[in-house]
Design an enzyme around this catalytic site. Structure first.
Site, mmCIF file in Angstrom:
data_model
loop_
_atom_site.group_PDB
_atom_site.id
_atom_site.type_symbol
_atom_site.label_atom_id
_atom_site.label_comp_id
_atom_site.label_asym_id
_atom_site.label_seq_id
_atom_site.Cartn_x
_atom_site.Cartn_y
_atom_site.Cartn_z
ATOM 1 N N LYS A 44 0.842 -1.204 0.000
ATOM 2 C CA LYS A 44 0.000 0.000 0.000
ATOM 3 C C LYS A 44 0.874 1.250 0.000
ATOM 4 C CE LYS A 44 -0.257 -0.468 5.004
ATOM 5 N NZ LYS A 44 -0.977 -1.146 6.084
ATOM 6 N N ARG A 138 -10.812 -0.387 14.392
ATOM 7 C CA ARG A 138 -10.463 0.478 13.273
ATOM 8 C C ARG A 138 -11.316 0.051 12.080
ATOM 9 N NH1 ARG A 138 -4.296 0.654 10.969
ATOM 10 N NH2 ARG A 138 -4.967 -1.318 10.099
ATOM 11 N N TYR A 254 17.067 29.907 7.626
ATOM 12 C CA TYR A 254 15.925 30.640 8.186
ATOM 13 C C TYR A 254 16.031 30.752 9.694
ATOM 14 C CZ TYR A 254 13.073 30.565 3.907
ATOM 15 O OH TYR A 254 12.575 30.766 2.656
ATOM 16 N N MET A 302 12.271 24.381 2.448
ATOM 17 C CA MET A 302 11.386 23.565 1.613
ATOM 18 C C MET A 302 12.167 22.734 0.601
ATOM 19 S SD MET A 302 8.230 24.709 -0.865
ATOM 20 C CE MET A 302 7.327 25.572 0.406
HETATM 21 C C1 LIG Z 1 -0.199 -2.041 6.725
HETATM 22 C C2 LIG Z 1 -0.742 -3.328 7.118
HETATM 23 C C3 LIG Z 1 0.107 -4.429 7.305
HETATM 24 C C4 LIG Z 1 1.613 -4.325 7.297
HETATM 25 O O1 LIG Z 1 2.012 -3.853 8.564
HETATM 26 P P1 LIG Z 1 3.536 -3.561 8.941
HETATM 27 O O2 LIG Z 1 3.470 -3.131 10.360
HETATM 28 O O3 LIG Z 1 3.976 -2.472 8.035
HETATM 29 O O4 LIG Z 1 4.298 -4.801 8.726
HETATM 30 C C5 LIG Z 1 -0.486 -5.661 7.557
HETATM 31 N N1 LIG Z 1 -1.822 -5.787 7.656
HETATM 32 C C6 LIG Z 1 -2.670 -4.731 7.513
HETATM 33 C C7 LIG Z 1 -4.117 -4.948 7.641
HETATM 34 C C8 LIG Z 1 -2.154 -3.474 7.256
HETATM 35 O O5 LIG Z 1 -2.997 -2.424 7.147
#
Ligand SMILES: *Cc1c(COP(=O)(O)O)cnc(C)c1O
Length: 351
Positions: A44, A138, A254, A302
């Site tokens: 993801k 969640r 800055y 930036m």
């Molecule tokens: C992001 C995610 C993972 C991976 O988790 P990590 O802590 O990055 O290894 C696994 N399962 C779900 C449902 C996730 O949202």
């Protein structure tokens, strides 16, 4: 109209060097630690910011056959690289258009609620995954709703749950494990999955049939057990754009937060907070010039960051510096999480 520049492609003074061999080794290490279970990969957020185009083929080559994205818009770039049937979408369908898209593309939605279960069945159903919420509160179907008849009519490949505290030794871990086991007895499914990266080292009971590492594939070390096992994968590099001498008493950047106490040679480097090198690195970050460490001085702006090059007289304009970005260490120094360090790296890096 401006004339199109012909053969000249603009070059970025920023590079994200991906150590695909370390990525491959990390996946294999997590696979070995998963015992009899298969290891998948969370890809993801464009593989945690590193870029699915390089990451997904490398993982596939290592042997990975299960890929997880969060959003529906993340499907197409991954489906261009691996079979759609090896992809699951963690957020599940929010609209009937999402369900239609899942059916058309052949990826599996992860069903997270009774409403999503109905949406999926009404759109024609088919293989899906299922998320039971065992305590993170969640996404996922609560334990109390597992008896609903809609669920019985789903064609579930992977029954998932997700740990809230896998990176700590928390009583939440055995509690969620027990609830996930109970869910496995109530919901008909093909495979079962619970562990993220940290969850993999909690023990065999947490493995089920499939693990879902993300962070540790990319060099993250969420628990002590993974120290020395997981290797750094992402190395941000940036070019020195300008070098100048400053006298004692002159300030840098800055708000003039840094003042020279002697004659100094400073370099202005082409990375800033717009690239994810956030202001928390001001007066605190480190870069590597060859083998030598050079400290960040003054505020990160930036598009640029200044470093002290006094000790490395051979380093000059146009030279590349590596940003110190070993994730556990960078997290300790910056106060950012290892996840944030990866996913905030910006769009201006050539990957
Ligand atoms: C992001 C995610 C993972 C991976 O988790 P990590 O802590 O990055 O290894 C696994 N399962 C779900 C449902 C996730 O949202």
């Amino acid at each position: 109209m401006l004339p199109e520049p012909r053969s000249a492609a603009a070059q970025s003074p920023l590079r994200l060097v991906l150590d695909t061999e370390a990525l491959n080794a990390n996946w294999r290490a997590l696979k070995a630690l998963s015992g009899g279970a298969k290891a998948g990969a969370a890809v993801k957020a464009d593989a945690y910011g590193l870029g699915v185009r390089a990451v997904v083929p490398a993982l596939r080559e290592a042997g990975c056959e299960d890929f997880f994205v969060a959003h529906w818009i993340e499907v197409a770039p991954v489906a261009a690289l691996v079979p759609a049937t090896s992809i699951a979408v963690l957020h599940g369908p929010l609209t009937s258009a999402d369900a239609q898209f899942a059916r058309a593309s052949g990826v599996r939605p992860v069903i997270n609620s009774l409403a999503q279960a109905r949406l999926w069945i009404e759109s024609g159903g088919g293989p899906c995954d299922f998320m039971v919420d065992t305590g993170i509160n969640r996404l996922g179907v609560p334990m109390s709703e597992l008896g609903d008849e809609t669920i019985a009519s789903l064609d579930i490949d992977v029954l998932h749950s997700h740990l809230a505290c896998a990176d700590e030794d928390s009583p939440m871990n055995p509690l969620q494990l027990a609830r996930w086991k109970e869910a496995r007895n109530h919901v008909r499914h093909g495979r079962a999955s619970l562990a993220n990266s940290a969850g993999i080292v909690l023990g065999t009971e947490y493995h089920g049939d499939l693990t879902r590492p993300g962070l540790s594939l990319y060099g993250g070390v969420p628990r002590g057990e993974l120290v020395g096992v997981i290797r750094q994968v992402a190395r941000p590099m940036a070019a020195v754009m300008q070098v100048r001498q400053i006298e004692s008493g002159e300030s840098v950047g800055y708000n003039a937060t840094f003042t020279a106490r002697n004659l100094m040679r400073i370099g202005t480097v082409a990375i800033g907070y717009a690239d994810g090198y956030l202001r928390c690195w001001s007066d605190r970050g480190t870069m590597f010039a060859g083998g030598k460490q050079v400290p960040v001085i003054g505020r990160v702006s930036m598009d640029m960051t200044m470093v002290d090059l006094t000790a490395v007289p051979a380093v000059g304009e146009g030279d590349w510096l590596e940003i110190a970005y070993d994730l556990p260490e960078a997290s300790r120094v910056s106060g950012l999480s290892q996840y944030e360090l990866l996913t905030s790296l910006g769009q201006r890096f050539s990957r």
